[in-house]
Motif scaffolding. Structure first.
Motif, PDB file in Angstrom:
ATOM      1  N   ASP A  11       0.821  -1.215   0.000  1.00  0.00           N
ATOM      2  CA  ASP A  11       0.000   0.000   0.000  1.00  0.00           C
ATOM      3  C   ASP A  11       0.854   1.264   0.000  1.00  0.00           C
ATOM      4  OD1 ASP A  11      -2.249  -1.601   0.000  1.00  0.00           O
ATOM      5  OD2 ASP A  11      -2.690  -1.299   2.141  1.00  0.00           O
ATOM      6  N   ILE A  12       1.895   1.302   0.823  1.00  0.00           N
ATOM      7  CA  ILE A  12       2.754   2.489   0.901  1.00  0.00           C
ATOM      8  C   ILE A  12       3.526   2.685  -0.397  1.00  0.00           C
ATOM      9  CG2 ILE A  12       4.819   3.442   2.023  1.00  0.00           C
ATOM     10  CD1 ILE A  12       2.258   3.851   3.631  1.00  0.00           C
ATOM     11  N   LEU A  13       4.068   1.616  -0.972  1.00  0.00           N
ATOM     12  CA  LEU A  13       4.809   1.759  -2.238  1.00  0.00           C
ATOM     13  C   LEU A  13       3.899   2.271  -3.347  1.00  0.00           C
ATOM     14  CD1 LEU A  13       7.124  -1.369  -2.249  1.00  0.00           C
ATOM     15  CD2 LEU A  13       7.806   1.018  -2.049  1.00  0.00           C
ATOM     16  N   LYS A  14       2.704   1.744  -3.439  1.00  0.00           N
ATOM     17  CA  LYS A  14       1.777   2.212  -4.473  1.00  0.00           C
ATOM     18  C   LYS A  14       1.361   3.660  -4.237  1.00  0.00           C
ATOM     19  CE  LYS A  14      -0.272  -2.088  -6.061  1.00  0.00           C
ATOM     20  NZ  LYS A  14      -1.504  -2.885  -6.125  1.00  0.00           N
ATOM     21  N   GLU A  15       1.122   4.021  -2.982  1.00  0.00           N
ATOM     22  CA  GLU A  15       0.695   5.387  -2.656  1.00  0.00           C
ATOM     23  C   GLU A  15       1.807   6.402  -2.897  1.00  0.00           C
ATOM     24  OE1 GLU A  15      -0.092   7.975   1.371  1.00  0.00           O
ATOM     25  OE2 GLU A  15      -0.648   5.854   1.397  1.00  0.00           O
ATOM     26  N   LYS A  16       3.005   6.108  -2.431  1.00  0.00           N
ATOM     27  CA  LYS A  16       4.094   7.085  -2.491  1.00  0.00           C
ATOM     28  C   LYS A  16       4.831   7.102  -3.824  1.00  0.00           C
ATOM     29  CE  LYS A  16       3.632   8.502   1.766  1.00  0.00           C
ATOM     30  NZ  LYS A  16       3.240   9.840   2.108  1.00  0.00           N
ATOM     31  N   ALA A  17       5.017   5.935  -4.446  1.00  0.00           N
ATOM     32  CA  ALA A  17       5.780   5.882  -5.690  1.00  0.00           C
ATOM     33  C   ALA A  17       4.881   5.886  -6.917  1.00  0.00           C
ATOM     34  CB  ALA A  17       6.668   4.639  -5.707  1.00  0.00           C
ATOM     35  N   THR A  19       1.552   3.727  -9.055  1.00  0.00           N
ATOM     36  CA  THR A  19       1.388   2.376  -9.579  1.00  0.00           C
ATOM     37  C   THR A  19       2.162   2.148 -10.874  1.00  0.00           C
ATOM     38  OG1 THR A  19      -0.643   3.073 -10.657  1.00  0.00           O
ATOM     39  CG2 THR A  19      -0.860   1.998  -8.514  1.00  0.00           C
ATOM     40  N   HIS A  20       2.551   3.208 -11.578  1.00  0.00           N
ATOM     41  CA  HIS A  20       3.270   3.046 -12.842  1.00  0.00           C
ATOM     42  C   HIS A  20       4.773   3.223 -12.690  1.00  0.00           C
ATOM     43  CE1 HIS A  20      -0.545   2.796 -14.802  1.00  0.00           C
ATOM     44  NE2 HIS A  20      -0.908   3.973 -14.318  1.00  0.00           N
ATOM     45  N   ALA A  40      20.186   9.829  -5.409  1.00  0.00           N
ATOM     46  CA  ALA A  40      20.181   8.795  -4.380  1.00  0.00           C
ATOM     47  C   ALA A  40      21.092   9.197  -3.231  1.00  0.00           C
ATOM     48  CB  ALA A  40      20.643   7.459  -4.971  1.00  0.00           C
ATOM     49  N   CYS A  41      20.660   8.941  -2.044  1.00  0.00           N
ATOM     50  CA  CYS A  41      21.478   9.231  -0.877  1.00  0.00           C
ATOM     51  C   CYS A  41      21.113   8.245   0.221  1.00  0.00           C
ATOM     52  CB  CYS A  41      21.276  10.662  -0.403  1.00  0.00           C
ATOM     53  SG  CYS A  41      19.577  11.030   0.031  1.00  0.00           S
ATOM     54  N   ALA A  42      21.831   8.267   1.300  1.00  0.00           N
ATOM     55  CA  ALA A  42      21.641   7.288   2.370  1.00  0.00           C
ATOM     56  C   ALA A  42      20.277   7.466   3.006  1.00  0.00           C
ATOM     57  CB  ALA A  42      22.745   7.436   3.402  1.00  0.00           C
ATOM     58  N   LYS A  43      19.365   6.592   2.709  1.00  0.00           N
ATOM     59  CA  LYS A  43      18.017   6.656   3.246  1.00  0.00           C
ATOM     60  C   LYS A  43      17.761   5.539   4.244  1.00  0.00           C
ATOM     61  CE  LYS A  43      16.288  10.080   0.861  1.00  0.00           C
ATOM     62  NZ  LYS A  43      15.752  11.273   1.462  1.00  0.00           N
ATOM     63  N   GLY A  44      18.490   4.460   4.158  1.00  0.00           N
ATOM     64  CA  GLY A  44      18.344   3.338   5.076  1.00  0.00           C
ATOM     65  C   GLY A  44      19.685   3.002   5.665  1.00  0.00           C
ATOM     66  N   SER A  45      19.774   1.867   6.297  1.00  0.00           N
ATOM     67  CA  SER A  45      21.046   1.460   6.865  1.00  0.00           C
ATOM     68  C   SER A  45      21.962   0.885   5.789  1.00  0.00           C
ATOM     69  CB  SER A  45      20.813   0.413   7.958  1.00  0.00           C
ATOM     70  OG  SER A  45      20.020   0.970   8.987  1.00  0.00           O
ATOM     71  N   PHE A  46      21.408   0.020   4.925  1.00  0.00           N
ATOM     72  CA  PHE A  46      22.214  -0.617   3.891  1.00  0.00           C
ATOM     73  C   PHE A  46      21.601  -0.501   2.498  1.00  0.00           C
ATOM     74  CE2 PHE A  46      22.856  -2.949   7.874  1.00  0.00           C
ATOM     75  CZ  PHE A  46      24.202  -2.694   8.063  1.00  0.00           C
ATOM     76  N   PHE A  47      20.266  -0.483   2.426  1.00  0.00           N
ATOM     77  CA  PHE A  47      19.571  -0.452   1.141  1.00  0.00           C
ATOM     78  C   PHE A  47      18.683   0.780   1.044  1.00  0.00           C
ATOM     79  CE2 PHE A  47      20.530  -4.937   1.617  1.00  0.00           C
ATOM     80  CZ  PHE A  47      20.907  -5.298   0.337  1.00  0.00           C
ATOM     81  N   GLN A  48      18.277   1.082  -0.187  1.00  0.00           N
ATOM     82  CA  GLN A  48      17.335   2.162  -0.450  1.00  0.00           C
ATOM     83  C   GLN A  48      16.411   1.723  -1.578  1.00  0.00           C
ATOM     84  OE1 GLN A  48      19.412   5.645  -1.888  1.00  0.00           O
ATOM     85  NE2 GLN A  48      21.010   4.380  -2.763  1.00  0.00           N
ATOM     86  N   ILE A  49      15.223   2.278  -1.610  1.00  0.00           N
ATOM     87  CA  ILE A  49      14.259   2.016  -2.672  1.00  0.00           C
ATOM     88  C   ILE A  49      14.159   3.293  -3.491  1.00  0.00           C
ATOM     89  CG2 ILE A  49      11.885   1.413  -3.222  1.00  0.00           C
ATOM     90  CD1 ILE A  49      11.747   0.210  -0.344  1.00  0.00           C
ATOM     91  N   ILE A  50      14.396   3.167  -4.792  1.00  0.00           N
ATOM     92  CA  ILE A  50      14.417   4.347  -5.651  1.00  0.00           C
ATOM     93  C   ILE A  50      13.348   4.207  -6.731  1.00  0.00           C
ATOM     94  CG2 ILE A  50      15.821   5.781  -7.168  1.00  0.00           C
ATOM     95  CD1 ILE A  50      18.280   4.441  -5.805  1.00  0.00           C
ATOM     96  N   PRO A  51      12.348   5.082  -6.746  1.00  0.00           N
ATOM     97  CA  PRO A  51      11.339   5.032  -7.812  1.00  0.00           C
ATOM     98  C   PRO A  51      11.863   5.670  -9.099  1.00  0.00           C
ATOM     99  CG  PRO A  51      10.702   6.615  -6.101  1.00  0.00           C
ATOM    100  CD  PRO A  51      12.030   6.042  -5.714  1.00  0.00           C
ATOM    101  N   LEU A  68       4.158  -5.357  -9.039  1.00  0.00           N
ATOM    102  CA  LEU A  68       5.064  -4.214  -9.086  1.00  0.00           C
ATOM    103  C   LEU A  68       6.314  -4.560  -9.888  1.00  0.00           C
ATOM    104  CD1 LEU A  68       4.990  -2.891  -5.404  1.00  0.00           C
ATOM    105  CD2 LEU A  68       3.872  -1.889  -7.383  1.00  0.00           C
ATOM    106  N   ASP A  69       6.859  -3.555 -10.573  1.00  0.00           N
ATOM    107  CA  ASP A  69       8.124  -3.715 -11.296  1.00  0.00           C
ATOM    108  C   ASP A  69       9.254  -3.320 -10.360  1.00  0.00           C
ATOM    109  OD1 ASP A  69       6.987  -4.543 -13.702  1.00  0.00           O
ATOM    110  OD2 ASP A  69       6.701  -2.483 -14.384  1.00  0.00           O
TER     111      ASP A  69
END
Length: 116
Positions: A11-17, A19-20, A40-51, A68-69
Motif C-alpha cells: 500500500d505504501i509503495l503504491k501510494e508514495k511511488a 502504480t506506474h 540517491a542518498c543514504a536513506k536506510g542502513s544498507f539499502f534504499q528504494i528508488i522510484p 510491481l516492477d
C-alpha cells in the motif's frame, strides 16, 4: 529471485511511488554515478528504494513480484538471496527487508518521498 510484500508495504509503495513507477532496490553507494545522478542518498542502513519512471541504468535484474516492477543490479543481487520479504513499519516510517537467512535491513526509506 522473488519478493513478497506485506499489505502495508504494498500500500505504501503504491501510494508514495505510484502504480506506474518502477522501483530499484539498491545498496547505499554514493560512488555509483547512475544513482548519484538520480539524487540517491543514504536513506536506510544498507539499502534504499528508488522510484523511476524511465531508465534504470544497471538496475535491470528483475525481482519477481506479481504486481510491481522491482529491479536490482547484478552487484546487489549477490547480497539479496533468492526469496525476499519486505514489510513497512508505520511507527518508524520505514521498510524492513529480509531474505531466507537473515534481516538485511530494518530501516529502508523510499528515496525522494516525504513520509512525515
Amino acid at each position: 529471485m522473488e519478493i513478497t510484500l506485506t499489505r502495508n508495504a504494498m500500500d505504501i509503495l503504491k501510494e508514495k511511488a505510484g502504480t506506474h513507477s518502477k522501483l530499484a532496490l539498491a545498496l547505499i553507494d554514493s560512488k555509483d554515478p547512475f544513482l548519484r545522478d538520480k539524487g540517491a542518498c543514504a536513506k536506510g542502513s544498507f539499502f534504499q528504494i528508488i522510484p523511476f519512471l524511465t531508465e534504470f541504468g544497471q538496475y535491470v535484474t528483475r525481482i519477481e513480484h506479481p504486481s510491481l516492477d522491482i529491479y536490482t543490479s547484478q552487484n546487489e543481487q549477490c547480497y539479496l538471496g533468492k526469496s525476499l520479504i519486505m514489510d513497512y513499519d508505520q511507527r518508524l516510517n520505514s521498510f524492513s527487508l529480509e531474505n531466507e537467512i537473515a534481516v538485511l535491513d530494518h530501516n529502508i526509506k523510499l528515496n525522494n518521498c516525504f513520509f512525515s
